[in-house]
Design a protein around this motif. Structure first.
Motif, PDB file in Angstrom:
ATOM      1  N   ASP A   1       0.805  -1.215   0.000  1.00  0.00           N
ATOM      2  CA  ASP A   1       0.000   0.000   0.000  1.00  0.00           C
ATOM      3  C   ASP A   1       0.840   1.268   0.000  1.00  0.00           C
ATOM      4  O   ASP A   1       0.421   2.295  -0.543  1.00  0.00           O
ATOM      5  N   GLU A   2       2.035   1.240   0.655  1.00  0.00           N
ATOM      6  CA  GLU A   2       2.751   2.476   0.930  1.00  0.00           C
ATOM      7  C   GLU A   2       4.021   2.689   0.117  1.00  0.00           C
ATOM      8  O   GLU A   2       4.535   3.806   0.073  1.00  0.00           O
ATOM      9  N   TRP A   3       4.544   1.632  -0.502  1.00  0.00           N
ATOM     10  CA  TRP A   3       5.834   1.771  -1.192  1.00  0.00           C
ATOM     11  C   TRP A   3       5.820   2.923  -2.185  1.00  0.00           C
ATOM     12  O   TRP A   3       6.670   3.823  -2.144  1.00  0.00           O
ATOM     13  N   ALA A   4       4.847   2.914  -3.089  1.00  0.00           N
ATOM     14  CA  ALA A   4       4.801   3.958  -4.116  1.00  0.00           C
ATOM     15  C   ALA A   4       4.618   5.334  -3.486  1.00  0.00           C
ATOM     16  O   ALA A   4       5.223   6.320  -3.931  1.00  0.00           O
TER      17      ALA A   4
ATOM     18  N   PRO B   1       3.182  -0.163  14.479  1.00  0.00           N
ATOM     19  CA  PRO B   1       2.721   1.167  14.874  1.00  0.00           C
ATOM     20  C   PRO B   1       1.270   1.403  14.478  1.00  0.00           C
ATOM     21  O   PRO B   1       0.736   0.745  13.576  1.00  0.00           O
ATOM     22  N   ALA B   2       0.651   2.366  15.127  1.00  0.00           N
ATOM     23  CA  ALA B   2      -0.768   2.666  14.860  1.00  0.00           C
ATOM     24  C   ALA B   2      -0.974   3.132  13.426  1.00  0.00           C
ATOM     25  O   ALA B   2      -1.990   2.850  12.805  1.00  0.00           O
ATOM     26  N   ASN B   3       0.014   3.851  12.896  1.00  0.00           N
ATOM     27  CA  ASN B   3      -0.060   4.337  11.509  1.00  0.00           C
ATOM     28  C   ASN B   3       1.196   3.885  10.772  1.00  0.00           C
ATOM     29  O   ASN B   3       2.190   4.620  10.720  1.00  0.00           O
ATOM     30  N   PRO B   4       1.193   2.667  10.216  1.00  0.00           N
ATOM     31  CA  PRO B   4       2.407   2.147   9.568  1.00  0.00           C
ATOM     32  C   PRO B   4       2.915   3.039   8.444  1.00  0.00           C
ATOM     33  O   PRO B   4       4.123   3.213   8.281  1.00  0.00           O
ATOM     34  N   GLY B   5       1.991   3.623   7.664  1.00  0.00           N
ATOM     35  CA  GLY B   5       2.412   4.466   6.550  1.00  0.00           C
ATOM     36  C   GLY B   5       3.183   5.681   7.009  1.00  0.00           C
ATOM     37  O   GLY B   5       4.231   6.035   6.444  1.00  0.00           O
ATOM     38  N   ALA B   6       2.682   6.358   8.062  1.00  0.00           N
ATOM     39  CA  ALA B   6       3.379   7.540   8.578  1.00  0.00           C
ATOM     40  C   ALA B   6       4.738   7.152   9.155  1.00  0.00           C
ATOM     41  O   ALA B   6       5.735   7.874   8.989  1.00  0.00           O
ATOM     42  N   TRP B   7       4.806   6.014   9.850  1.00  0.00           N
ATOM     43  CA  TRP B   7       6.067   5.535  10.426  1.00  0.00           C
ATOM     44  C   TRP B   7       7.086   5.306   9.318  1.00  0.00           C
ATOM     45  O   TRP B   7       8.242   5.726   9.429  1.00  0.00           O
ATOM     46  N   LEU B   8       6.653   4.657   8.238  1.00  0.00           N
ATOM     47  CA  LEU B   8       7.564   4.350   7.141  1.00  0.00           C
ATOM     48  C   LEU B   8       8.036   5.625   6.450  1.00  0.00           C
ATOM     49  O   LEU B   8       9.216   5.763   6.098  1.00  0.00           O
ATOM     50  N   THR B   9       7.120   6.569   6.242  1.00  0.00           N
ATOM     51  CA  THR B   9       7.494   7.821   5.580  1.00  0.00           C
ATOM     52  C   THR B   9       8.499   8.590   6.425  1.00  0.00           C
ATOM     53  O   THR B   9       9.515   9.099   5.913  1.00  0.00           O
ATOM     54  N   THR B  10       8.243   8.690   7.728  1.00  0.00           N
ATOM     55  CA  THR B  10       9.168   9.404   8.620  1.00  0.00           C
ATOM     56  C   THR B  10      10.532   8.737   8.645  1.00  0.00           C
ATOM     57  O   THR B  10      11.579   9.397   8.543  1.00  0.00           O
ATOM     58  N   THR B  11      10.546   7.411   8.776  1.00  0.00           N
ATOM     59  CA  THR B  11      11.814   6.682   8.811  1.00  0.00           C
ATOM     60  C   THR B  11      12.566   6.835   7.500  1.00  0.00           C
ATOM     61  O   THR B  11      13.793   7.045   7.487  1.00  0.00           O
TER      62      THR B  11
END
Length: 411
Positions: free
Chosen positions: A14-17, A54-64
């Protein structure tokens, strides 16, 4: 309890792109964006099992991923002044406007299909970055070696960097110039879902076909007058109607001539036929149909027949004759020969198929078609050899099971 491995996989899909797109816009470098995203996902694999999802995996991945990108830029540009670093760390730039497209994934596909890129290279890059397909899957779709496909993607990235092609959301006036590439991406994603080419996936992937149809519906709303958009949507719907009849309970691929037509989705057939009729009316008014519209019309003929014996093969061949003028690819010629076999007999069709050997020697469907035609001509030994080659090249277990059964039924 959420399975961590499943959570990472779902987040990747869902988040890679989205992560790559955000980092590319921010840092202006696709390679840095992809490497930072990869590092972020690798970190997730290490940390989520211990720390929890995490509660918001997409936000965690973007921040990291942002932090990883900044770290890399720091390492590579140690002499950059501190002000530039501060701008990266505390970027208060307002978010880019969404433009004409509301859907995140569709917006990314239109963004990637830049007209400055060669069509094949742009489509390959978009399939890899946004479509979620692997290099082997994309290579099989293009009927090229994996190394060739990788070089296309590398060249596309290099062109983006060298030409300073802006990674920006296209405006409404940009869409017509990019829609051909976008349709090609969605068609290939749909095809991979309808019959997966890899050995380690389900033979039919409804997640891919459903997503391709959803996105094509959105394009139809954006460009309602575009005949090829309507044609591709009709083609997908009339193909998707057969999905539940595509694989048997034992996991074997069920070909068109053996499918239970009563299991086909009547609502999808009705919608697809309505779209085809609209395009036929446009053609009668002097608007020449495109590739997807003709393919949709061919599928309309198939889905109109209650039994394989009721198929109007003369109409199918006539439609393929139209298609050859637009798309003279060996795949089209092969499919035309299959229809010719029903109209003029297997001997005529076999002669046409044999002429395609140089271009399709590595394509399993070429050998499967030859095997079937040779079987019908009573040439069992040659048919068995062709089946063996088709089995060797077949992509998934459902195809292999079908081809093996047909080969083993030979005398």
């Amino acid at each position: 309890m959420i399975d961590v491995g499943e959570a990472v996989t779902r987040a990747h899909h869902d988040e890679w792109a989205r992560v790559v797109a955000a980092l590319t816009r921010r840092f202006g470098d696709l390679d840095i964006a992809e490497e930072a995203a990869a590092e972020a996902f690798a970190t997730a694999v290490q940390r989520w099992p211990a720390d929890g999802v995490p509660a918001n995996p997409g936000a965690w991945l973007t921040t990291t991923a942002n932090r990883k990108a900044i770290d890399r830029i720091r390492r590579e540009n140690k002499r950059d002044d501190k002000h530039k670093e501060a701008q990266l760390l505390y970027d208060n730039t307002p978010p880019e406007p969404l433009g004409a497209i509301d859907d995140d994934r569709l917006r990314l596909i239109f963004t990637c299909c830049h007209p400055a890129l060669a069509m094949e290279a742009g489509v390959a890059l978009t399939l890899r970055m946004v479509g979620g397909l692997t290099v082997p899957e994309i290579a099989r779709a293009f009927l090229v070696q994996e190394t060739t496909l990788e070089q296309r993607i590398i060249r596309a990235k290099a062109k983006i960097k060298a030409a300073r092609i802006p990674y920006r959301v296209p405006a409404a006036e940009d869409l017509p110039a990019r829609v051909s590439g976008v349709l090609a991406v969605l068609y290939l994603v749909f095809n991979e879902g309808y019959l997966a080419s890899g050995p380690d996936t389900d033979p039919v992937r409804h997640d891919l076909t459903a997503e391709a149809i959803r996105l094509t519906r959105l394009i139809r709303a954006l460009l309602p007058e575009d005949g090829e958009v309507a044609g591709l949507l009709a083609l997908m719907l009339l193909t998707e109607t057969r999905r539940t009849a595509r694989v048997s309970a034992s996991g074997e691929l069920v070909t068109l001539d053996e499918q239970d037509r009563g299991a086909w989705d009547k609502a999808l057939i009705a919608e697809g036929h309505r779209l085809v009729r609209e395009r036929l009316a446009a053609a009668a008014a002097g608007v020449a149909p495109g590739r997807y519209q003709i393919l949709a019309a061919i599928n309309a003929v198939h889905t109109s027949a209650r039994d394989i014996r009721d198929t109007d093969w003369s109409q199918v061949v006539a439609l393929y004759d139209q298609l050859v003028h637009l798309d003279s690819s060996p795949i089209v010629a092969l499919n035309r020969a299959i229809a010719v076999a029903e109209l003029d007999g297997p001997e005529v069709a076999l002669a046409a198929v044999d002429r395609l050997e140089d271009e399709l020697a590595g394509y399993h469907a070429y050998h499967a078609t030859r095997a079937d035609l040779l079987r019908r001509l009573g040439q069992s030994q040659q048919s068995r050899t062709a089946y063996d080659k088709a089995i060797e090249l077949a992509g998934n277990t459902a195809q292999t099971a079908n081809l093996t059964r047909r080969r083993d039924q030979l005398r």
